[in-house]
Design an enzyme around this catalytic site. Sequence first.
Site, PDB file in Angstrom:
ATOM      1  CB  CYS A  94      -1.159  -0.013   0.964  1.00 51.58           C
ATOM      2  SG  CYS A  94      -2.311   0.783   0.875  1.00 51.58           S
ATOM      3  NE  ARG A 128      -9.024   5.537   3.081  1.00 48.45           N
ATOM      4  CZ  ARG A 128      -7.739   6.113   2.771  1.00 48.45           C
ATOM      5  NH1 ARG A 128      -7.419   7.141   2.651  1.00 48.45           N
ATOM      6  NH2 ARG A 128      -6.792   5.104   2.979  1.00 48.45           N
ATOM      7  CG  HIS A 194      -3.406  -2.963   4.363  1.00 47.64           C
ATOM      8  ND1 HIS A 194      -2.252  -2.335   4.652  1.00 47.64           N
ATOM      9  CD2 HIS A 194      -3.944  -2.072   3.771  1.00 47.64           C
ATOM     10  CE1 HIS A 194      -1.992  -1.261   4.497  1.00 47.64           C
ATOM     11  NE2 HIS A 194      -2.909  -0.907   3.879  1.00 47.64           N
TER      12      HIS A 194
END
Length: 246
Positions: A94, A128, A194
């Site tokens: 990320c 997001r 993640h």
Amino acid sequence: MELNICHLYPEVLNLYGDRGNIRCMKKRLEWRGIKAHVDELKIGEHRDLTAYDLFFIGGGQDFEQEVLLGDLKSGKADEIRSAVEDGKTFLCICGGYQMMGHYYETYDGVKCEFLGAVDFYTVGGKTRMIDNYAFRLSEESGGSTVVGFENHSGKTYLGAGVTPLGTVLKGNGNNGEDGTEGVRYKNVFGSYSHGPIMPKNPQLCDFLLKNALERKYGRGNAELAPLPDKFETLAHDSVLKKIMQA
Ligand code: GLN
């Protein structure tokens, strides 16, 4: 055999348990009798990066990524670019992934001139991209499926000379538009995943470890004995089923 692992910016780029990737890689090496030496390299600290075989960089918030800029310009940027071109193995997650590209322009208009070690750029989006997601690795990266968790506003667009790490099966990936996820350039593995990504995706973890071992000890000299991945596979398959049925 042994691998020297450098964990870059653990005090800043440390979202969503990404440091679990270090623990997973170390364990999967030690379970095979391979030593794993892990050094943390924080802002303001300097080490000879040529001594490392494998680098890990985790995720971070926009302002945390901005904090890194000065430190990168202190010399680390050149050393990281040299390590990339020297075929060293990188796992970049990320924010740590975004850092390897030319720049990251946040939605607020802050342009972080990053490493330019890999040909891509990132621009912050209005919304997001947050959810569990899944993608299939390219054949050059092993071809297995990967499950993970993404949370980023940055939209990454790959340039020429680099290939996606994989193609999205469910979720957004690089930008929610072109179906690509992550990047692969030489031995750099970049991903938005993640989770941490490694424990639930043992095939990718072993692929990356073998990659680093082969560069150090030569192709054919780095066979990894199979591990009893019953629980890792159960976790992977149950998450994949949940993601694909959502
Ligand atoms: N701050 C970056 C973004 O929002 C990276 C986020 C992260 O590392 N999870 O896109």
